[in-house]
Design an enzyme around this catalytic site. Sequence first.
Site, PDB file in Angstrom:
ATOM      1  N   LYS A 104       1.630   5.152  -4.980  1.00  0.00           N
ATOM      2  CA  LYS A 104       2.702   4.189  -4.679  1.00  0.00           C
ATOM      3  C   LYS A 104       2.829   3.966  -3.174  1.00  0.00           C
ATOM      4  O   LYS A 104       2.955   2.824  -2.714  1.00  0.00           O
ATOM      5  CB  LYS A 104       4.033   4.679  -5.268  1.00  0.00           C
ATOM      6  CG  LYS A 104       4.133   4.460  -6.761  1.00  0.00           C
ATOM      7  CD  LYS A 104       5.485   4.815  -7.308  1.00  0.00           C
ATOM      8  CE  LYS A 104       5.657   6.281  -7.521  1.00  0.00           C
ATOM      9  NZ  LYS A 104       6.803   6.590  -8.402  1.00  0.00           N
ATOM     10  N   GLN A 161      11.413  10.164  -8.539  1.00  0.00           N
ATOM     11  CA  GLN A 161      10.259  10.548  -9.343  1.00  0.00           C
ATOM     12  C   GLN A 161      10.646  11.613 -10.367  1.00  0.00           C
ATOM     13  O   GLN A 161      11.171  12.664 -10.016  1.00  0.00           O
ATOM     14  CB  GLN A 161       9.138  11.073  -8.439  1.00  0.00           C
ATOM     15  CG  GLN A 161       7.838  11.353  -9.173  1.00  0.00           C
ATOM     16  CD  GLN A 161       7.273  10.098  -9.821  1.00  0.00           C
ATOM     17  OE1 GLN A 161       7.178   9.055  -9.181  1.00  0.00           O
ATOM     18  NE2 GLN A 161       6.927  10.181 -11.088  1.00  0.00           N
ATOM     19  N   ASP A 199      12.946   0.980 -10.926  1.00  0.00           N
ATOM     20  CA  ASP A 199      12.283   1.628 -12.062  1.00  0.00           C
ATOM     21  C   ASP A 199      12.812   1.082 -13.394  1.00  0.00           C
ATOM     22  O   ASP A 199      12.197   1.282 -14.435  1.00  0.00           O
ATOM     23  CB  ASP A 199      12.496   3.141 -12.021  1.00  0.00           C
ATOM     24  CG  ASP A 199      11.243   3.894 -11.603  1.00  0.00           C
ATOM     25  OD1 ASP A 199      10.141   3.306 -11.692  1.00  0.00           O
ATOM     26  OD2 ASP A 199      11.352   5.068 -11.207  1.00  0.00           O
TER      27      ASP A 199
END
Length: 246
Positions: free
Chosen positions: A6, A50, A73
Site C-alpha cells: 500500500k 490494518q 476501507d
Amino acid sequence: TYVASKVKNCEETGFESTLIRLPEDSTEATLLDTIQSLNQNQDIDGILVQLPLPKHISEEKVIEAIDPRKDVDGFHPSNIGRLVQGLPTFIPATPYGILLMLEHFNIPTKGKHAVVIGRSNIVGRPMSTLLSSNIPQGNCTVTLCHSHTPNLKEICQQADILVAALGKPEFVTPDMVKPGAVIIDVGITRVADATAKKGFRIKGDVHYDSVSAVASAITPVPGGVGLMTIAGLLKNTLQAYLNNRG
C-alpha cells in the site's frame, strides 16, 4: 506484505501516505486517541487500521471510531448500511477491486449464479450484497456459504461465478468447479516451503494449477485480487479527497 504494498502504491500514484506503527502492547485507548487525532487532521482524507488487531483491542470499537467520511476501507457500520441500501458509499476495498476486475475483463454477471464461500464482514458479506445488487457487475443470484453449509461441493458445482474467501489454502479443487466457471480467489496464506527462497510460499484458497484447466477465467495468487484490493483502496481514497474538498 500488504502494508508495504500500500505504501509503495501510494508513492507510485502520487498519494501522500503516513504509516503509523504502534507497539503490540499499546492500549486500546492509545489507538483510539491516535484515530481521533487523524479524524481531526484536515490534511488527511483517508484512514485505515490494518487488521487483525491484538486480542486486547476491540476491532469493533476501533472501526466505529474512524470518521465515516474518512473510512476508505468501507468497514464503518454507517458505510456498510449505505452499501446494503444501495446508496453511494465507500465499498470495502477487496469487493470493490473484484468489481473493477469483472468490469475490466467484461465478465457477464447478469442472471448468473454466484457462490461466495466465506461470510466475513471484509469480503464475503459485502461481496454477496454487491453481486446481487442492481449494478452493472451485479444482478446475480447469490448463494453465501460458510463452515456450516451442508453439501458445499454440490453448491459450488452450480456456480457460474465462484468467489473463494475462506482462508484455507488450496481448498477449492477441480471436482468442486463447474466447467467454464469464473473463479475469483481471495485467499492469501503463507505456507511453509523449505524449497522457497523465503522459506514460504503464498497460496490462495483455490488449487490454481488444476482448477485453471476447468475454469474459463481464474485469478492467480499472488498477483490477482490482492493488487485489485489496493486499486479499490486508492479509488476510495481519491473519492474521499474529492468529497472532503467539495
